[in-house]
Write a protein that holds these residues in place. Structure first.
Motif, PDB file in Angstrom:
ATOM      1  N   PRO A 169      -2.912   1.824   4.810  1.00 44.83           N
ATOM      2  CA  PRO A 169      -3.310   0.906   3.732  1.00 44.83           C
ATOM      3  C   PRO A 169      -2.584  -0.436   3.803  1.00 44.83           C
ATOM      4  O   PRO A 169      -3.173  -1.485   3.495  1.00 44.83           O
ATOM      5  CB  PRO A 169      -2.934   1.675   2.460  1.00 44.83           C
ATOM      6  CG  PRO A 169      -2.921   3.100   2.863  1.00 44.83           C
ATOM      7  CD  PRO A 169      -2.440   3.114   4.270  1.00 44.83           C
ATOM      8  N   LYS A 218      -4.261  -2.614   6.440  1.00 46.95           N
ATOM      9  CA  LYS A 218      -5.523  -3.158   5.922  1.00 46.95           C
ATOM     10  C   LYS A 218      -5.268  -4.309   4.960  1.00 46.95           C
ATOM     11  O   LYS A 218      -5.961  -5.337   4.996  1.00 46.95           O
ATOM     12  CB  LYS A 218      -6.309  -2.047   5.221  1.00 46.95           C
ATOM     13  CG  LYS A 218      -6.849  -0.979   6.148  1.00 46.95           C
ATOM     14  CD  LYS A 218      -7.627   0.075   5.376  1.00 46.95           C
ATOM     15  CE  LYS A 218      -8.198   1.139   6.306  1.00 46.95           C
ATOM     16  NZ  LYS A 218      -8.925   2.196   5.548  1.00 46.95           N
ATOM     17  N   PHE A 219      -4.261  -4.138   4.110  1.00 42.86           N
ATOM     18  CA  PHE A 219      -3.924  -5.189   3.157  1.00 42.86           C
ATOM     19  C   PHE A 219      -3.481  -6.455   3.889  1.00 42.86           C
ATOM     20  O   PHE A 219      -3.856  -7.569   3.514  1.00 42.86           O
ATOM     21  CB  PHE A 219      -2.815  -4.704   2.218  1.00 42.86           C
ATOM     22  CG  PHE A 219      -2.426  -5.703   1.168  1.00 42.86           C
ATOM     23  CD1 PHE A 219      -3.085  -5.748  -0.046  1.00 42.86           C
ATOM     24  CD2 PHE A 219      -1.392  -6.602   1.399  1.00 42.86           C
ATOM     25  CE1 PHE A 219      -2.731  -6.672  -1.019  1.00 42.86           C
ATOM     26  CE2 PHE A 219      -1.025  -7.536   0.439  1.00 42.86           C
ATOM     27  CZ  PHE A 219      -1.703  -7.565  -0.775  1.00 42.86           C
ATOM     28  N   GLY A 241       0.820  -1.201   0.000  1.00 39.54           N
ATOM     29  CA  GLY A 241       0.000   0.000   0.000  1.00 39.54           C
ATOM     30  C   GLY A 241       0.850   1.245   0.000  1.00 39.54           C
ATOM     31  O   GLY A 241       2.082   1.184   0.058  1.00 39.54           O
ATOM     32  N   SER A 242       0.217   2.390  -0.028  1.00 39.08           N
ATOM     33  CA  SER A 242       0.924   3.673  -0.127  1.00 39.08           C
ATOM     34  C   SER A 242       1.376   4.217   1.220  1.00 39.08           C
ATOM     35  O   SER A 242       2.024   5.264   1.269  1.00 39.08           O
ATOM     36  CB  SER A 242       0.012   4.703  -0.805  1.00 39.08           C
ATOM     37  OG  SER A 242      -1.202   4.864  -0.069  1.00 39.08           O
TER      38      SER A 242
END
Length: 524
Positions: free
Chosen positions: A267, A270-271, A262-263
């Motif tokens: 994120p 969450k991933f 993720g960035s």
């Protein structure tokens, strides 16, 4: 009170104990191990310095500029990093990584103001740590394994890789980690906790390692200390990245390298929660990552997996194996040096646990007991050498550990294999020219230089930056070199010649040239 302390220190009993300790053959044996480790790493440093091509300005010049500034009681400005990142030549190292531990090396520059003092300090750190590993191993496995394991540590592939690229703040973590583990297992948990505080000064990511140390303290029965360290480690990481680094001019996510997740941290979290199987795939997704894991297991012949100390390796391995940056995931570079301490000391603890289990199993079998042996030994292995029946197992393991270390010294994958190659000690015409150009530059001039040659120049000036293919920095002097093997930041010889012409077109003149090394000076 002071008189009483002085009398005690000079009492016949204290003097006798000191004489016995200094007269012990193991004192000279450990000093021999220390000298061996320091000697081989110093030899590699000398070879690399002569060859020019191995030590790079990233990160060596940054650390050189940092320690030199501290030695002059100045803020740790790092022009090379600041110019490269577009943050200005007054950029402070603490805005790059929060590593105030570098200040402890400042007195070395009062003795010799030269980058090579950092490499000598690096070799000394490894040598002293070998003595700590010896002490830890002797207390658990006995004298013979202590010598085998401490030598194996001193020449281990992770230390070779770190020495091959030069000094790094993680080298300080090598010694501090060894002392923490040794003190904790010796029953001095308060001393170990205090040393864990020092670990926080090495680098912001050490907060995760301190949190893992908290878990180890908890497992060892020191629950309050463990809980405190776990909280302090996580809190310190947040404080360093969100407050300290931005306050010194850096960014809180300037080293985010987990774009596959993720960035940013949110994120990515969450991933990880929604795609946990993807994390496993990432950990072993490249041949380099799989090679790294195999070498980490090989260095201790797998015994570390039976010790809770191995938990300390998880923060570093997690951060590295999930990263998209190639240099983080290989057996090379400096990132493996702290893992050598963790894995080998975990191996010592692990084989002691296995030996204890083996001894009890033999006792039960000899006594004809019908009840099965427990799956695991007691939480704490014995503080003395293992039982005589288990000694062959322990010695065989220690010999295996040393054999793996020796193999790592001979394979071309790692740096020590070059020490016995005569050609690796010879300088080419280009390398001699790279050394010669340094004397042509006045002290304290502002200089732009190649990544490799800049290492040689750094000690002459605090105002060194790297040549930039996209812009000129306007320094008084520029050093360019076309090495036989083109390396970063160049992709071809023609690119170097074009850059040279660009300087000539923008107010510079060539004042010295030899064997594809050029010195340019800005016209006043």
């Amino acid at each position: 009170m002071s008189t009483q302390v002085e009398e005690t220190a000079h009492s016949p009993e204290a003097s006798s104990k000191l004489r016995q300790r200094l007269g012990s053959p193991h004192t000279y044996g450990v000093l021999g191990v220390v000298a061996l480790v320091f000697g081989v790493h110093t030899a590699l440093m000398m070879q690399n310095w002569r060859q020019v091509i191995y030590y790079k300005s990233f990160d060596n010049v940054i650390f050189d500029q940092t320690v030199r500034a501290y030695s002059r009681f100045e803020p740790p400005r790092v022009p090379l990093k600041g110019a490269y990142a577009g943050l200005g030549t007054n950029f402070l190292q603490l805005g790059d990584h929060f590593s105030p531990i570098h200040a402890l090396l400042a007195p070395l520059y009062w003795v010799w103001d030269d980058m090579r003092m950092l490499f000598l300090a690096q070799a000394a750190i490894y040598a002293i740590t070998a003595a700590v590993v010896w002490r830890f191993t002797r207390s658990i496995l006995g004298v013979v394994p202590a010598y085998l394991v401490s030598i194996a540590f001193g020449v281990s592939w992770g230390l070779q890789s770190a020495m091959d690229v030069g000094y790094h703040e993680l080298d300080c973590a090598v010694l501090i980690l060894a002392l923490i583990i040794e003190r904790l297992y010796a029953g001095h948990h308060r001393q170990a906790a205090a040393l864990a505080g020092m670990l926080l000064l090495v680098k912001e990511e050490m907060g995760f390692l301190v949190a893992a140390l908290g878990l180890l303290f908890f497992i060892r029965g020191h629950r309050w200390w463990g809980s405190g360290l776990a909280f302090a480690g996580v809190a310190w990481f947040a404080l360093a990245t969100k407050v300290f680094i931005p306050a010194f001019g850096g960014g809180s996510q300037q080293y985010w390298t987990y774009w596959s997740l993720g960035s940013g941290p949110v994120p990515a979290a969450k991933f990880a929660l929604t795609h946990p199987w993807k994390l496993v795939e990432l950990v072993v997704s490249t041949p380099e990552k799989r090679q790294l894991l195999l070498w980490l297991l090989a260095v201790v012949v797998g015994a570390s997996l039976r010790s809770p100390i191995v938990l300390l390796a998880l923060p570093s391995l997690t951060l590295r194996l999930l990263s998209d940056t190639y240099t983080y995931t290989t057996v090379h570079w400096q990132y493996n040096a702290p893992l050598m301490v963790i894995m080998l000391m975990a191996g010592v603890d692990g084989i002691a646990r296995l030996a204890a289990w083996h001894s009890r199993w033999r006792e039960r079998r000899g006594a004809g007991a019908n009840t099965p042996a427990p799956d695991d030994p007691p939480a704490d292995p014995p503080a003395a050498a293992p039982a005589r029946a288990s000694r062959p197992l322990v010695w065989t393991w220690a010999i295996g550990v040393l054999a793996v270390a020796i193999y790592g010294c001979t394979t071309s994958l790692f740096a020590f294999s070059r020490l016995t190659e005569p050609d690796a000690w010879q300088q080419s015409a280009y390398q001699r020219a790279a050394v010669a150009v340094v004397d042509q530059i006045p002290a304290n001039a502002t200089v732009e230089a190649d990544d490799a040659i800049g290492v040689l120049i750094s000690s002459r000036t605090q105002h060194l930056v790297l040549v930039d293919l996209k812009k000129l920095h306007g320094s008084q002097y520029v050093v360019l070199g076309a090495a036989p093997k083109i390396t970063w930041p160049y992709s071809s010889r023609q690119q170097i010649l074009d850059l040279k012409q660009d300087y000539l077109n923008h107010g510079y003149e060539e004042i010295w040239a030899q064997d594809d090394v050029w010195l340019l000076k800005r016209k006043d």
